[in-house]
Write a protein that holds these residues in place. Structure first.
Motif, short mmCIF file in Angstrom:
data_model
loop_
_atom_site.label_atom_id
_atom_site.label_comp_id
_atom_site.label_asym_id
_atom_site.label_seq_id
_atom_site.Cartn_x
_atom_site.Cartn_y
_atom_site.Cartn_z
N MET A 1 -11.54 -4.18 -1.18
CA MET A 1 -11.28 -4.99 -2.36
C MET A 1 -12.45 -5.92 -2.69
N THR A 2 -12.98 -6.60 -1.67
CA THR A 2 -14.04 -7.57 -1.94
C THR A 2 -15.35 -6.88 -2.36
N ASP A 3 -15.65 -5.71 -1.79
CA ASP A 3 -16.83 -4.97 -2.24
C ASP A 3 -16.69 -4.60 -3.72
N ALA A 4 -15.47 -4.20 -4.11
CA ALA A 4 -15.24 -3.79 -5.49
C ALA A 4 -15.49 -4.94 -6.46
N LEU A 5 -15.29 -6.17 -6.00
CA LEU A 5 -15.52 -7.34 -6.86
C LEU A 5 -17.00 -7.53 -7.16
N THR A 6 -17.87 -6.92 -6.38
CA THR A 6 -19.31 -7.09 -6.59
C THR A 6 -19.89 -6.00 -7.48
N ARG A 7 -19.07 -5.00 -7.84
CA ARG A 7 -19.58 -3.86 -8.60
C ARG A 7 -19.01 -3.82 -10.01
N PRO A 8 -19.71 -3.18 -10.94
CA PRO A 8 -19.15 -2.99 -12.28
C PRO A 8 -17.87 -2.16 -12.21
N ARG A 9 -16.95 -2.46 -13.08
CA ARG A 9 -15.69 -1.74 -13.09
C ARG A 9 -15.87 -0.34 -13.65
N SER A 10 -15.20 0.63 -13.03
CA SER A 10 -15.27 2.01 -13.49
C SER A 10 -14.57 2.16 -14.84
N ALA A 11 -15.04 3.12 -15.62
CA ALA A 11 -14.42 3.37 -16.92
C ALA A 11 -13.12 4.16 -16.78
N HIS A 12 -12.89 4.74 -15.60
CA HIS A 12 -11.68 5.53 -15.38
C HIS A 12 -10.48 4.62 -15.17
N ALA A 13 -9.34 5.04 -15.67
CA ALA A 13 -8.11 4.27 -15.49
C ALA A 13 -7.74 4.26 -14.01
N PRO A 14 -7.47 3.08 -13.43
CA PRO A 14 -7.15 3.02 -12.00
C PRO A 14 -5.77 3.58 -11.70
N ASN A 15 -5.63 4.12 -10.50
CA ASN A 15 -4.36 4.66 -10.02
C ASN A 15 -4.21 4.26 -8.55
N VAL A 16 -3.36 3.29 -8.29
CA VAL A 16 -3.20 2.77 -6.93
C VAL A 16 -2.69 3.84 -5.97
N TRP A 17 -1.83 4.73 -6.46
CA TRP A 17 -1.16 5.69 -5.60
C TRP A 17 -2.00 6.92 -5.26
N ALA A 18 -2.94 7.27 -6.12
CA ALA A 18 -3.71 8.51 -5.95
C ALA A 18 -4.41 8.60 -4.59
N PRO A 19 -5.16 7.57 -4.16
CA PRO A 19 -5.84 7.71 -2.86
C PRO A 19 -4.87 7.79 -1.69
N LEU A 20 -3.69 7.19 -1.83
CA LEU A 20 -2.69 7.26 -0.77
C LEU A 20 -2.11 8.67 -0.68
N GLU A 21 -1.74 9.22 -1.83
CA GLU A 21 -1.18 10.57 -1.86
C GLU A 21 -2.20 11.59 -1.38
N ALA A 22 -3.47 11.36 -1.70
CA ALA A 22 -4.52 12.30 -1.28
C ALA A 22 -4.65 12.36 0.24
N GLN A 23 -4.22 11.31 0.94
CA GLN A 23 -4.30 11.28 2.41
C GLN A 23 -2.93 11.52 3.06
N GLY A 24 -2.01 12.09 2.28
CA GLY A 24 -0.74 12.49 2.86
C GLY A 24 0.32 11.42 2.96
N TRP A 25 0.12 10.29 2.25
CA TRP A 25 1.16 9.27 2.24
C TRP A 25 2.33 9.77 1.39
N GLU A 26 3.54 9.50 1.84
CA GLU A 26 4.73 9.89 1.10
C GLU A 26 5.11 8.81 0.10
N THR A 27 5.35 9.21 -1.13
CA THR A 27 5.75 8.26 -2.16
C THR A 27 7.20 8.51 -2.56
N GLU A 28 7.87 7.43 -2.88
CA GLU A 28 9.26 7.54 -3.33
C GLU A 28 9.51 6.51 -4.42
#
Length: 268
Positions: A107-134
């Motif tokens: 999180m803190t590293d991200a504060l030092t960088r320009p924001r990406s133009a892509h819409a953020p998705n909090v769940w995507a990186p979790l699901e990509a690593q096999g986290w179960e969502t409900e």
């Protein structure tokens, strides 16, 4: 009697291999060395406002965000606050002292960088690593081992916040909360670092007592630790220089009389 030498950080001069452990899953690895976060901020141009013997405090270059770490109060830990701006509401995040620094740094590293133009998705990186969502009363993601959770918690209409936490066989290890106004790309940066399957390194004597973690013993030279940390600092400085140079060039006057190419800005 020979005393066991405690790990004092990166870059000691004595070239004697030291025992460290690669710990996984990272969400149960313990807090780690604060400098993993603070030295990156310093290299990125953030101002160290800490007072001797007091909490750690860093302000962003434009003074819109403050990051603090307070080990002297209960429950203590990290606080990250953003001021209200023309485009964003004020926001606040708290992360317990046992949140691994590698996850805080997401999180803190991200504060030092320009924001990406892509819409953020909090769940995507979790699901990509096999986290179960409900999707129930709250939207929840749970780690494959079941010991870490990310949740969008809505307690009442108009009252909601992001919450994350981890536990082991002894109980709750850490918790983190984010106000609903926290910029989503920062919450996504946190979830990305949380879901990262790579183990993190801890020195001898700093591995939490838990049967839920897996450890691999490694011998590391102080010069190797120093080189790894220096590479991270160098990357921060390079990114900051590139960002400042880009911003400076964009601010230069454009027109028929303007030079098409400007000399590189001088390092300060």
């Amino acid at each position: 009697m020979k005393k066991n030498k405690q790990w004092s950080g990166w870059g000691p001069t004595v070239q004697q291999a030291q025992q460290h452990y690669l710990v996984e899953p990272r969400h149960l690895a313990g807090g780690g060395d604060l400098r993993f976060v603070t030295e990156y901020l310093r290299a990125s141009g953030w101002k160290d406002k800490s007072k001797t013997g007091g909490p750690v405090v860093f302000d962003s270059p434009d003074k819109s965000v403050r990051i603090g770490y307070d080990p002297f109060t209960q429950p203590g830990g990290w606080t990250i606050s953003g001021k209200q701006t023309r485009t964003e509401e004020a926001w606040h995040a708290t992360l317990g002292r046992q949140v691994p620094v590698e996850i805080v740094a997401g999180m803190t590293d991200a504060l030092t960088r320009p924001r990406s133009a892509h819409a953020p998705n909090v769940w995507a990186p979790l699901e990509a690593q096999g986290w179960e969502t409900e999707r129930g009363q709250h939207f929840t993601a749970r780690s494959p081992d079941g010991d870490a959770v990310v949740r969008f918690h809505q307690s009442a209409p108009g009252q909601a916040h992001w919450w994350a936490g981890a536990r082991n066989e002894h109980g709750t290890v850490w918790e983190a909360t984010f106000t609903p106004t926290t910029p989503m790309h920062l919450v996504q940066a946190f979830s990305t670092a949380l879901a990262d399957p790579q183990p993190v390194m801890r020195p001898l004597g700093h591995v939490p007592p838990s049967q839920r973690i897996r450890t691999t013993s490694v011998s590391v030279l102080p010069s190797q630790l120093g080189a790894w940390q220096q590479a991270r600092i160098t990357a921060a400085r390079a990114a900051t220089w590139a960002s400042n140079t880009f911003a400076s060039n964009r601010a230069r006057p454009q027109g028929p009389g303007a030079r098409p190419y400007a000399k590189a800005g001088r390092m300060r």
